[in-house]
Design a protein around this motif. Structure first.
Motif, PDB file in Angstrom:
ATOM      1  N   PHE A  10       0.841  -1.200   0.000  1.00 45.47           N
ATOM      2  CA  PHE A  10       0.000   0.000   0.000  1.00 45.47           C
ATOM      3  C   PHE A  10       0.880   1.255   0.000  1.00 45.47           C
ATOM      4  CE2 PHE A  10      -2.489   3.412   1.798  1.00 45.47           C
ATOM      5  CZ  PHE A  10      -3.719   3.264   1.181  1.00 45.47           C
ATOM      6  N   LEU A  13       2.769   1.606  -3.349  1.00 46.15           N
ATOM      7  CA  LEU A  13       1.842   1.998  -4.418  1.00 46.15           C
ATOM      8  C   LEU A  13       1.409   3.452  -4.231  1.00 46.15           C
ATOM      9  CD1 LEU A  13       0.462   0.740  -6.898  1.00 46.15           C
ATOM     10  CD2 LEU A  13      -1.500   0.245  -5.473  1.00 46.15           C
ATOM     11  N   THR A 340      -5.688 -15.340  -9.174  1.00 47.04           N
ATOM     12  CA  THR A 340      -6.272 -13.997  -9.215  1.00 47.04           C
ATOM     13  C   THR A 340      -6.444 -13.463  -7.795  1.00 47.04           C
ATOM     14  OG1 THR A 340      -8.455 -14.984  -9.320  1.00 47.04           O
ATOM     15  CG2 THR A 340      -7.503 -14.278 -11.408  1.00 47.04           C
ATOM     16  N   SER A 341      -5.479 -13.795  -6.937  1.00 39.91           N
ATOM     17  CA  SER A 341      -5.558 -13.269  -5.571  1.00 39.91           C
ATOM     18  C   SER A 341      -5.384 -11.749  -5.615  1.00 39.91           C
ATOM     19  CB  SER A 341      -4.474 -13.891  -4.698  1.00 39.91           C
ATOM     20  OG  SER A 341      -3.216 -13.436  -5.119  1.00 39.91           O
ATOM     21  N   MET A 342      -5.800 -11.096  -4.554  1.00 42.58           N
ATOM     22  CA  MET A 342      -5.735  -9.629  -4.511  1.00 42.58           C
ATOM     23  C   MET A 342      -4.291  -9.149  -4.704  1.00 42.58           C
ATOM     24  SD  MET A 342      -7.235  -7.210  -1.562  1.00 42.58           S
ATOM     25  CE  MET A 342      -6.727  -5.518  -1.401  1.00 42.58           C
ATOM     26  N   VAL A 345      -3.347  -9.278  -8.351  1.00 38.44           N
ATOM     27  CA  VAL A 345      -3.995  -8.178  -9.089  1.00 38.44           C
ATOM     28  C   VAL A 345      -3.250  -6.869  -8.817  1.00 38.44           C
ATOM     29  CG1 VAL A 345      -6.135  -6.865  -9.385  1.00 38.44           C
ATOM     30  CG2 VAL A 345      -6.239  -9.328  -9.046  1.00 38.44           C
ATOM     31  N   LEU A 346      -2.881  -6.668  -7.549  1.00 42.89           N
ATOM     32  CA  LEU A 346      -2.146  -5.439  -7.193  1.00 42.89           C
ATOM     33  C   LEU A 346      -0.781  -5.392  -7.873  1.00 42.89           C
ATOM     34  CD1 LEU A 346      -2.959  -5.146  -3.391  1.00 42.89           C
ATOM     35  CD2 LEU A 346      -3.601  -3.521  -5.168  1.00 42.89           C
ATOM     36  N   ILE A 349      -1.261  -4.393 -11.407  1.00 41.38           N
ATOM     37  CA  ILE A 349      -1.543  -2.958 -11.521  1.00 41.38           C
ATOM     38  C   ILE A 349      -0.236  -2.162 -11.362  1.00 41.38           C
ATOM     39  CG2 ILE A 349      -2.682  -0.977 -10.404  1.00 41.38           C
ATOM     40  CD1 ILE A 349      -5.013  -2.894  -9.733  1.00 41.38           C
TER      41      ILE A 349
ATOM     42  N   PHE B  27      -6.752  -0.320  -4.451  1.00 39.06           N
ATOM     43  CA  PHE B  27      -6.878  -1.486  -3.567  1.00 39.06           C
ATOM     44  C   PHE B  27      -8.305  -2.041  -3.609  1.00 39.06           C
ATOM     45  CE2 PHE B  27      -3.523  -2.886  -0.546  1.00 39.06           C
ATOM     46  CZ  PHE B  27      -2.462  -2.292  -1.190  1.00 39.06           C
ATOM     47  N   ALA B  30      -8.721  -3.924  -6.819  1.00 38.64           N
ATOM     48  CA  ALA B  30      -8.034  -5.222  -6.767  1.00 38.64           C
ATOM     49  C   ALA B  30      -8.857  -6.208  -5.947  1.00 38.64           C
ATOM     50  CB  ALA B  30      -6.638  -5.053  -6.169  1.00 38.64           C
ATOM     51  N   PHE B  31      -9.423  -5.725  -4.845  1.00 36.71           N
ATOM     52  CA  PHE B  31     -10.238  -6.585  -3.992  1.00 36.71           C
ATOM     53  C   PHE B  31     -11.479  -7.058  -4.755  1.00 36.71           C
ATOM     54  CE2 PHE B  31     -13.686  -7.147  -0.895  1.00 36.71           C
ATOM     55  CZ  PHE B  31     -13.116  -8.135  -0.102  1.00 36.71           C
ATOM     56  N   VAL B  33     -11.918  -7.241  -8.066  1.00 31.73           N
ATOM     57  CA  VAL B  33     -11.544  -8.135  -9.175  1.00 31.73           C
ATOM     58  C   VAL B  33     -11.261  -9.539  -8.631  1.00 31.73           C
ATOM     59  CG1 VAL B  33      -9.733  -8.605 -10.897  1.00 31.73           C
ATOM     60  CG2 VAL B  33     -10.672  -6.313 -10.674  1.00 31.73           C
ATOM     61  N   SER B  34     -10.493  -9.579  -7.546  1.00 31.94           N
ATOM     62  CA  SER B  34     -10.144 -10.870  -6.952  1.00 31.94           C
ATOM     63  C   SER B  34     -11.399 -11.598  -6.472  1.00 31.94           C
ATOM     64  CB  SER B  34      -9.180 -10.621  -5.790  1.00 31.94           C
ATOM     65  OG  SER B  34      -8.881 -11.807  -5.165  1.00 31.94           O
ATOM     66  N   PHE B  37     -13.458 -12.981  -9.473  1.00 30.01           N
ATOM     67  CA  PHE B  37     -12.945 -14.219 -10.059  1.00 30.01           C
ATOM     68  C   PHE B  37     -13.159 -15.404  -9.121  1.00 30.01           C
ATOM     69  CE2 PHE B  37     -10.444 -11.386 -12.908  1.00 30.01           C
ATOM     70  CZ  PHE B  37     -10.925 -11.898 -14.094  1.00 30.01           C
TER      71      PHE B  37
END
Lengths: 406, 237
Positions: A10, A13, A340-342, A345-346, A349, B27, B30-31, B33-34, B37
């Motif tokens: 966090f 980013l 596709t865990s958070m 994905v982060l 990004i 964030f 991302a949460f 999207v995750s 899925f």
């Protein structure tokens, strides 16, 4: 552990977003060219400190002599810092040019060569060009107008990698374009904390006020920048002043260079610890320096976590192999099993953001957004080697081992 | 030429605030999207379970009809073990993801999966009796509680056997799952909480059984066809 990873993610980013926002604000508010029409070109001295640079000095000198700058206002001082090869002979071949002076002194390190030249000039501006770098003919003309603001003590250029050949150099090519973005934005935030060796130009009077360059834990450019910031001056950036610098060709050489840089940052951070969190220094102390420090430890923690997971996978594979032998499977591409865990994905990004910033850096220097060939390798591989030199530098800085240039 | 020096080092709180809001938004995205899925995966599993339920119901009906007819149309492959294995793999994967948001849903799906396996097992036993088939069953009990290294090793062996003998019917049960039918199955077979445990031909084997051990214990394996090519599957621990 996972919450620490998320927290660090966090923060890192946030910093990326912060930099991008600062950049956008700067471009929106202040995107106007400085004029060359009414400028009188001041006298500028460029120091070329040399230690065993016979192979590259000639190209560096030819690029300096090709600068589009009034001849009588350009003073080039080659300081042979006790080279053991034919550097002095090569240097003397340029003495016939009235703009060039050559000095020879016993070896004492880069900062001593710079200070030596400082004593032999009365130019209004002074800069340095490492003897493995070459400058664009228009570079100096892009820098000088920025000094129209009296608060400006130094101006940094846009630095690119000179003719990348190996994979490591191509990765650095992408990295340097990201650095172009960073350097530009840091300058916009009044928070540049490095004035890189290749062609940073200083107001000579201010350098003298600072009592010249210091050893600065083998990073005299970083120490000088912190010193300038401490004194309340501005370090600006002119990304269109393009310099092409030599770069390490191998992982080993790169590792050595980066350990020196990181070590220098860490030791100088201790020397200038009072700047951290001190509101007097604004953005530099509130976010830039703390984040630069935190990012070192964040990278090491991310890497440790990654290695931990990889070792776990390898041990599982090994245990499986011991029990049932090698099993060859046809690869499957079932979307169900795509991670596709958070966190993934982060990461995706963040990677997209980094590629975007490389494109922005490229545009700042070349006017085109196309990212270089090494970008993919930089994104995929670089993060596996960076933590190694970061960790080494942290340990060495903790034990004050000192670092060498070569 | 772009000159950025007009900005000073003075912090602009607006930039700090906007950066925070954007980071929070990233964030949150991302949460979302995750989670999206993962929900899709749950849907996939539900859909597979529905298919298997329908298959079982169909087979049950077929079985009822067979009381009056011959067994010509029935073989060991009537319900594809691979479909159950695939479902098991998907659940294993979801469990390994360790997603706290889907934990309850995954347990619910696991319970249904256990029931489907038990139903398949019972039906195949009945079919075997009626139609003189010779399916080979292995019932495998494992636990996720504590660090059951032998369960993991047993999983590797069973996965390999399942790949080698596609007709082998392996049923995997989480010993601690709260399903009354599973508890009854455990009780009927007298399976103690000494895991991993395998039930083969009504006999319980405790502890890790190697591939060679199992081939020795199950001579009928020799009668099963071997796979011509191996598919990438895995049996949960």
């Amino acid at each position: 552990m996972i919450w620490l990873i998320y927290a660090l993610f966090f923060v890192t980013l946030y910093f990326e977003v912060f930099m991008l926002l600062a950049f956008v604000t700067t471009k929106t508010d202040h995107d106007e060219p400085g004029g060359l029409e009414n400028i009188t070109f001041p006298r500028v001295t460029i120091i070329v400190p040399c230690f065993n640079e016979e192979a590259t000095l000639s190209a560096t000198m030819h690029s300096l002599l090709a600068l589009n700058y009034p001849h009588e206002m350009l003073d080039i001082i080659i300081v042979n810092d006790g080279s053991k090869d034919g550097t002095l002979t090569v240097a003397k071949t340029f003495e016939s040019d009235p703009r060039v002076r050559v000095f020879d002194k016993p070896n004492g390190g880069k900062h001593t060569a710079m200070n030596f030249a400082l004593q032999h000039t009365n130019s209004e501006f002074i800069g340095c060009l490492d003897a493995d770098s070459i400058v664009d003919p228009e570079a100096l003309r892009a820098i000088i107008p920025v000094f129209a603001d009296d608060r400006v003590a130094a101006v940094t250029p846009g630095i690119l990698i000179k003719k990348p050949q190996t994979l490591i150099q191509h990765m650095q090519d992408a990295e340097y374009r990201l650095s172009v973005f960073n350097r530009f934005t840091l300058a916009a935030l009044g928070s540049a904390f490095i004035t890189p060796g290749p062609f940073s130009i200083y107001r000579t009077s201010i350098v003298r006020d600072m009592k010249g360059w210091r050893h600065g834990h083998s990073t005299e450019d970083l120490e000088m920048a912190l010193c300038i910031q401490d004194a309340g001056y501005i370090i600006a950036n002119a990304p269109t002043a393009v310099v092409y610098t030599g770069s390490p060709r191998t992982v080993h050489a790169l590792f050595k260079q980066r350990v020196r840089w990181t070590y220098g940052f860490l030791r100088n951070s201790i020397d200038y610890h009072y700047m951290f969190g001190n509101k007097k220094y604004g953005n530099l102390s509130i976010i830039i320096l703390p984040m630069a420090l935190l990012s070192i430890f964040a990278a090491i923690i991310f890497f440790t976590r990654l290695i931990y997971l990889l070792i776990g996978q390898i041990l599982h594979a090994f245990a499986r192999w011991q029990i049932v032998g090698i099993q060859l499977h046809a690869p499957t591409f079932d979307l169900f099993y795509f991670n596709t865990s958070m966190l993934i994905v982060l990461v995706l990004i963040a990677i997209a953001l980094v590629i975007g910033l490389i494109a922005v850096g490229t545009e700042l220097v070349t006017g085109k957004r196309r990212v270089p060939f090494g970008t993919a390798f930089f994104v995929l591989l670089y993060s596996f080697i960076v933590p190694l030199w970061l960790a080494t530098a942290v340990v060495r800085a903790a034990f004050k081992t000192g670092v060498r240039w070569r | 030429m772009t000159s950025p020096i007009t900005q000073t080092r003075t912090p602009k709180s607006r930039t700090y605030l906007y950066a925070l809001l954007i980071t929070l938004f990233i964030f949150a995205t991302a949460f979302y999207v995750s989670t999206y899925f993962n929900s899709q995966r749950i849907q996939d599993i539900r859909s597979t379970q529905d298919n298997i339920s329908t298959d079982i119901l169909s087979l049950e009906t077929q079985f009822d009809l067979l009381q009056q007819r011959s067994c010509d149309s029935v073989t060991e492959n009537t319900i594809l073990p691979s479909e159950l294995i695939s479902l098991g793999n998907q659940l294993s994967y979801m469990e390994a993801q360790n997603s706290s948001t889907n934990k309850d849903e995954i347990i619910r799906l696991k319970r249904l999966y256990s029931l489907l396996q038990i139903k398949d097992y019972l039906l195949m036993k009945q079919l075997a009796l009626k139609c003189n088939l010779k399916p080979v069953f292995i019932q495998y009990f494992y636990t996720n509680i504590g660090n059951c290294i032998d369960c993991e090793k047993q999983g590797y062996v069973l996965t390999k056997l399942a790949q080698t003998y596609p007709q082998l019917r392996i049923y995997t049960y989480d010993y601690n799952l709260d399903v009354s039918a599973l508890k009854t199955l455990i009780s009927i077979n007298d399976v103690d909480n000494k895991l991993p445990a395998l039930v083969i031909d009504d006999k319980v084997y405790y502890g890790f059984q190697s591939e060679a051990d199992l081939i020795n214990e199950i001579p009928q394996l020799a009668t099963l066809e071997k796979a011509t090519s191996t598919a990438a599957t895995s049996t949960k621990k």
